[in-house]
Design a protein around this motif. Structure first.
Motif, short mmCIF file in Angstrom:
data_model
loop_
_atom_site.label_atom_id
_atom_site.label_comp_id
_atom_site.label_asym_id
_atom_site.label_seq_id
_atom_site.Cartn_x
_atom_site.Cartn_y
_atom_site.Cartn_z
N MET A 32 -3.98 8.97 -9.61
CA MET A 32 -2.86 8.69 -8.97
C MET A 32 -1.65 8.01 -9.78
O MET A 32 -2.00 7.17 -10.54
CB MET A 32 -3.21 7.87 -7.79
N PHE A 33 -0.44 8.49 -9.76
CA PHE A 33 0.62 8.03 -10.45
C PHE A 33 1.17 6.39 -9.55
O PHE A 33 0.60 6.35 -8.63
CB PHE A 33 1.91 8.79 -10.29
N ALA A 34 1.63 5.75 -10.55
CA ALA A 34 2.14 4.29 -10.09
C ALA A 34 2.98 4.58 -8.84
O ALA A 34 2.82 3.88 -7.83
CB ALA A 34 2.94 3.69 -11.05
N GLU A 35 3.96 5.51 -8.69
CA GLU A 35 4.81 5.72 -7.55
C GLU A 35 3.91 6.16 -6.30
O GLU A 35 4.23 5.38 -5.27
CB GLU A 35 5.83 6.50 -7.64
N GLU A 36 3.17 6.78 -6.41
CA GLU A 36 2.10 7.06 -5.16
C GLU A 36 1.27 6.02 -4.69
O GLU A 36 1.12 5.65 -3.74
CB GLU A 36 1.08 8.35 -5.95
N ARG A 37 0.97 5.30 -5.73
CA ARG A 37 0.23 3.96 -5.26
C ARG A 37 1.11 3.01 -4.80
O ARG A 37 0.68 2.22 -3.63
CB ARG A 37 -0.45 3.29 -6.59
N HIS A 38 2.24 3.02 -5.21
CA HIS A 38 3.33 2.02 -4.66
C HIS A 38 3.38 2.48 -3.04
O HIS A 38 3.49 1.38 -2.35
CB HIS A 38 4.73 2.04 -5.23
N GLN A 39 3.74 3.62 -2.83
CA GLN A 39 3.82 4.10 -1.53
C GLN A 39 2.71 3.79 -0.70
O GLN A 39 2.94 3.43 0.53
CB GLN A 39 4.16 5.71 -1.67
N ARG A 40 1.35 3.86 -1.22
CA ARG A 40 0.49 3.93 -0.38
C ARG A 40 0.00 2.10 -0.04
O ARG A 40 -0.34 1.86 1.00
CB ARG A 40 -1.15 4.27 -1.12
N ILE A 41 0.35 1.52 -0.95
CA ILE A 41 0.40 -0.09 -0.89
C ILE A 41 1.28 -0.65 0.30
O ILE A 41 0.89 -1.27 1.17
CB ILE A 41 0.71 -0.71 -2.19
N VAL A 42 2.64 0.24 0.35
CA VAL A 42 3.66 -0.13 1.44
C VAL A 42 2.86 0.10 2.72
O VAL A 42 3.14 -0.57 3.86
CB VAL A 42 4.90 0.25 1.09
N GLU A 43 2.44 1.37 2.72
CA GLU A 43 1.75 1.84 4.01
C GLU A 43 0.68 0.86 4.70
O GLU A 43 0.71 0.79 5.73
CB GLU A 43 1.30 3.44 4.24
N LEU A 44 -0.06 0.74 3.71
CA LEU A 44 -1.32 -0.38 4.11
C LEU A 44 -0.89 -1.54 4.40
O LEU A 44 -1.28 -2.19 5.39
CB LEU A 44 -2.36 -0.50 2.96
N THR A 45 0.26 -2.17 3.99
CA THR A 45 0.82 -3.26 4.22
C THR A 45 1.30 -3.39 5.68
O THR A 45 1.24 -4.31 6.57
CB THR A 45 1.78 -4.00 3.28
N ARG A 46 2.12 -2.35 5.94
CA ARG A 46 2.71 -2.44 7.42
C ARG A 46 1.54 -1.85 8.34
O ARG A 46 1.74 -2.45 9.43
CB ARG A 46 3.73 -1.10 7.35
N THR A 47 0.49 -1.34 8.01
CA THR A 47 -0.28 -1.02 8.96
C THR A 47 -1.31 -2.07 9.17
O THR A 47 -1.67 -2.41 10.57
CB THR A 47 -1.41 0.31 8.37
N ASN A 48 -1.82 -2.89 8.09
CA ASN A 48 -2.67 -3.86 8.56
C ASN A 48 -1.97 -5.08 8.76
O ASN A 48 -2.66 -6.07 9.07
CB ASN A 48 -3.60 -3.89 7.14
N GLY A 49 -0.78 -5.33 8.28
CA GLY A 49 -0.27 -6.84 8.58
C GLY A 49 -0.26 -7.39 7.24
O GLY A 49 0.49 -8.25 7.04
N ARG A 50 -1.11 -7.27 6.41
CA ARG A 50 -1.41 -7.81 5.17
C ARG A 50 -2.34 -6.96 4.24
O ARG A 50 -3.24 -6.42 4.93
CB ARG A 50 -1.57 -9.31 5.17
N VAL A 51 -2.29 -7.19 2.95
CA VAL A 51 -3.28 -6.50 2.13
C VAL A 51 -3.54 -7.41 0.98
O VAL A 51 -3.00 -8.55 0.61
CB VAL A 51 -2.57 -5.24 1.51
N ASP A 52 -5.17 -7.39 0.56
CA ASP A 52 -5.60 -8.28 -0.41
C ASP A 52 -5.39 -7.66 -1.72
O ASP A 52 -5.87 -6.45 -1.91
CB ASP A 52 -7.03 -8.57 -0.12
N ALA A 53 -5.09 -8.16 -2.86
CA ALA A 53 -5.05 -7.67 -4.09
C ALA A 53 -6.37 -7.23 -4.66
O ALA A 53 -6.13 -6.17 -5.25
CB ALA A 53 -4.32 -8.84 -5.23
N SER A 54 -7.31 -7.74 -4.43
CA SER A 54 -8.62 -7.53 -5.16
C SER A 54 -9.01 -6.24 -4.25
O SER A 54 -9.55 -5.33 -5.08
CB SER A 54 -9.67 -8.79 -4.89
#
Length: 253
Positions: A1-23
């Motif tokens: 997975m490219f960095a930009e794809e990972r970034h997009q997925r992180i934003v999606e997870l953050t908005r869906t879950n309300g927060r994300v854990d780095a680990s």
């Protein structure tokens, strides 16, 4: 997975879950925790997320909050460990106050049936869970029901709490920091939480580690007003020490 794809997925997870854990993100994407931290820093600079201790949350979090159903799916294992530890703080008899929240609601799920207890709560789910428990009397505060949390707030709730005094109160919080104390996004819920703390002989806060380092819109208590904070092992020991220096004992379940 490219960095930009990972970034997009992180934003999606953050908005869906309300927060994300780095680990958890590092494990999900198969990259190092340092890579995730750089990702989060990049996304924060772009104005897409807000970095918090241990992870990130939506940028608009200070102006709102995730729905109850969303928050209930986050940090479930940690919340279960927290309430199992909190069980020891339930008195053998007497009165208890339980604040609205997804962690405090889990305490109601394991509530003892062999003790004579009166429970005061401002949470519809908690009142429903305890209503049929043997030897438990449930008193619910009145007030306006918030759709996001199913908590009763405003004058009717505050009037009931003003004439209440319990042995122990189990309180939730959206944000905990040594600098700001205990905070939550909604001023109505902040007022109710403040009244609950004033109505209790002993105050126990139940909050997973992602709540630490967050500062939400409305502060409802200083750390010195709390006797005990029960969290999980995801909380950094140094932060726990900082919190304890301000007053409450911190237990990492």
């Amino acid at each position: 997975m490219f960095a930009e794809e990972r970034h997009q997925r992180i934003v999606e997870l953050t908005r869906t879950n309300g927060r994300v854990d780095a680990s958890e993100l590092a494990s999900t994407f198969g990259v190092s925790i340092e890579t995730i931290r750089r990702d989060l820093a990049t996304l924060e600079r772009r104005g897409l997320i807000k970095k918090v201790h241990g992870g990130a949350m939506p940028l608009d979090y200070l102006g709102g909050e995730p729905a109850l159903a969303v928050r209930d799916t986050v940090m479930t294992g940690e919340k279960e460990r927290i309430v199992k530890t909190a069980f020891a703080e339930i008195p053998n008899e007497g009165s208890v106050l339980i604040d609205a929240g997804t962690t405090t609601s889990r305490l109601a799920e394991i509530w003892p049936s062999d003790r004579d207890l009166t429970v005061v709560t401002n949470a519809l789910p908690i009142a429903s869970a305890l209503a049929f428990r043997p030897r438990t009397t449930v008193l619910m505060t009145g007030g306006k029901v918030r759709g996001k949390t199913l908590a009763t707030v405003d004058d009717w709730a505050l009037q009931a709490l003003a004439s209440t005094y319990v042995d122990v109160a189990f309180i939730g919080a959206n944000g905990i920091s040594a600098e700001r104390g205990l905070t939550t996004p909604d001023i109505g819920e902040a007022a109710a939480k403040r009244a609950m703390i004033g109505a209790a002989r002993r105050v126990v806060v139940l909050a997973d580690h992602t709540k630490f380092g967050n500062d939400c819109l409305s502060r409802f208590a200083d750390l010195s007003a709390v006797d005990l904070i029960i969290t999980d092992t995801g909380l950094d020991h140094r932060i726990a020490t900082e919190i304890e220096a301000a007053g409450p004992k911190v237990v990492r379940a």
